[in-house]
Enzyme design. Sequence first.
Site, PDB file in Angstrom:
ATOM      1  N   GLU A  46       0.739  -1.466   0.119  1.00 19.48           N
ATOM      2  CA  GLU A  46      -0.073  -0.086  -0.002  1.00 19.48           C
ATOM      3  C   GLU A  46       0.843   1.320   0.001  1.00 19.48           C
ATOM      4  O   GLU A  46       0.494   2.371  -0.679  1.00 19.48           O
ATOM      5  CB  GLU A  46      -0.953  -0.060   1.163  1.00 19.48           C
ATOM      6  CG  GLU A  46      -2.077  -0.942   1.223  1.00 19.48           C
ATOM      7  CD  GLU A  46      -2.904  -1.125  -0.181  1.00 19.48           C
ATOM      8  OE1 GLU A  46      -2.923  -0.025  -0.736  1.00 19.48           O
ATOM      9  OE2 GLU A  46      -3.686  -2.267  -0.127  1.00 19.48           O
ATOM     10  N   TYR A 129      -6.395   6.234   3.644  1.00 13.93           N
ATOM     11  CA  TYR A 129      -6.902   5.242   2.840  1.00 13.93           C
ATOM     12  C   TYR A 129      -6.114   4.100   3.451  1.00 13.93           C
ATOM     13  O   TYR A 129      -6.397   2.880   3.347  1.00 13.93           O
ATOM     14  CB  TYR A 129      -6.335   5.604   1.452  1.00 13.93           C
ATOM     15  CG  TYR A 129      -6.111   4.404   0.602  1.00 13.93           C
ATOM     16  CD1 TYR A 129      -7.255   3.697   0.007  1.00 13.93           C
ATOM     17  CD2 TYR A 129      -4.647   3.832   0.397  1.00 13.93           C
ATOM     18  CE1 TYR A 129      -6.699   2.341  -0.571  1.00 13.93           C
ATOM     19  CE2 TYR A 129      -4.427   2.900  -0.312  1.00 13.93           C
ATOM     20  CZ  TYR A 129      -5.502   2.056  -0.718  1.00 13.93           C
ATOM     21  OH  TYR A 129      -5.127   0.889  -1.409  1.00 13.93           O
ATOM     22  N   ASP A 147     -10.191   5.184  -2.050  1.00 13.66           N
ATOM     23  CA  ASP A 147      -9.296   5.624  -2.885  1.00 13.66           C
ATOM     24  C   ASP A 147      -9.641   6.549  -4.104  1.00 13.66           C
ATOM     25  O   ASP A 147     -10.909   6.462  -4.223  1.00 13.66           O
ATOM     26  CB  ASP A 147      -8.181   4.412  -3.425  1.00 13.66           C
ATOM     27  CG  ASP A 147      -8.908   3.657  -4.541  1.00 13.66           C
ATOM     28  OD1 ASP A 147     -10.012   3.665  -4.578  1.00 13.66           O
ATOM     29  OD2 ASP A 147      -7.880   3.292  -5.369  1.00 13.66           O
TER      30      ASP A 147
END
Length: 299
Positions: A46, A129, A147
């Site tokens: 991520e 996020y 997102d």
Amino acid sequence: MRATAEALPEGIDDLITWYQDNARDLPWRRAEFHERYGAWGVLVSEFMLQQTPVNRVIPHLAAWLDRWATPAALAAASPAEVVHQWASLGYPRRALWLHGAASRIVAEHEGQTPRDVDALLALPGIGDYTARAVAVFAFGDHHPVVDTNTRRVLARAMHGQPQPAPPSRRDLDDMRALLPEDVGDSAIVNAAMMELGATLCTARAPRCASCPLAAQCAWRAAGYPAGEDRRRKQAAYEGSDRQTRGAILRALRGAVDHALPAELTIADWPRPEQRDRAIDSLIADGLIEADEGMLRLPH
DNA sequence: GATGCGTGGTT
DNA sequence: TAACCAAGCAT
């Protein structure tokens, strides 16, 4: 069936089916990945995916986790090694933030990637996020993950707008309203909204003919109105300070001993004062350091 | 809320 | 070809 915000939940079952049939086979979605790297692997993926396209992340992620498979392993590395390994992924401050997150996980969480959203939010480089993405995709918990892809799908299907408004807390509320109660299904819906935005409901040329939400899409039902474009214009890169910083860091990554005099990092730069300003800002960010007149990656 | 922050592919 | 786009975050 009306295509309105109220109708959208009726498409969720089709969205789940579509995802199960069409999801891309990405490394961080594979069972072996989770078995090998656990939540830490998801967290690293991520970080790399923050503003960097999927296809560029894949090889860098494999190399990174091959070198540092756990928070403890990364925490033991030097910033110089970390910035060097980050290579050309862009936004190299992310490398320092990831390194800092690893150190904090070792110091405060016994080396175990936290599951709690607030604990994740407290780590450097982790925002709304990433915190929820880790909690949902690594731990399977029930949170809205929003997102840029999800925001675009919500703007169109739910609000009838071609482009999303700037990010806000309302995005989380919109997404939460769409999540099924079932924990497993809610995780799939989070992933499916992102996947839909990434592969069909794209910024430039949406492929509505293949979209599982077409029958419920408010934007489609309204005849694809142009709407107001509130997107932020991206500053020019050519000639920018960002380009200058990137060139300096590239030079230091590529130097044999990773140390160069300031004048030689980017020789004959058209604007010497811009080069000096970039060097100062890189030092301030901790991405490089000055040592007896030489610049190098930070040790 | 607006801005700064990389890099490379696509149109 | 200049502009747009890409799984954001910190300040």
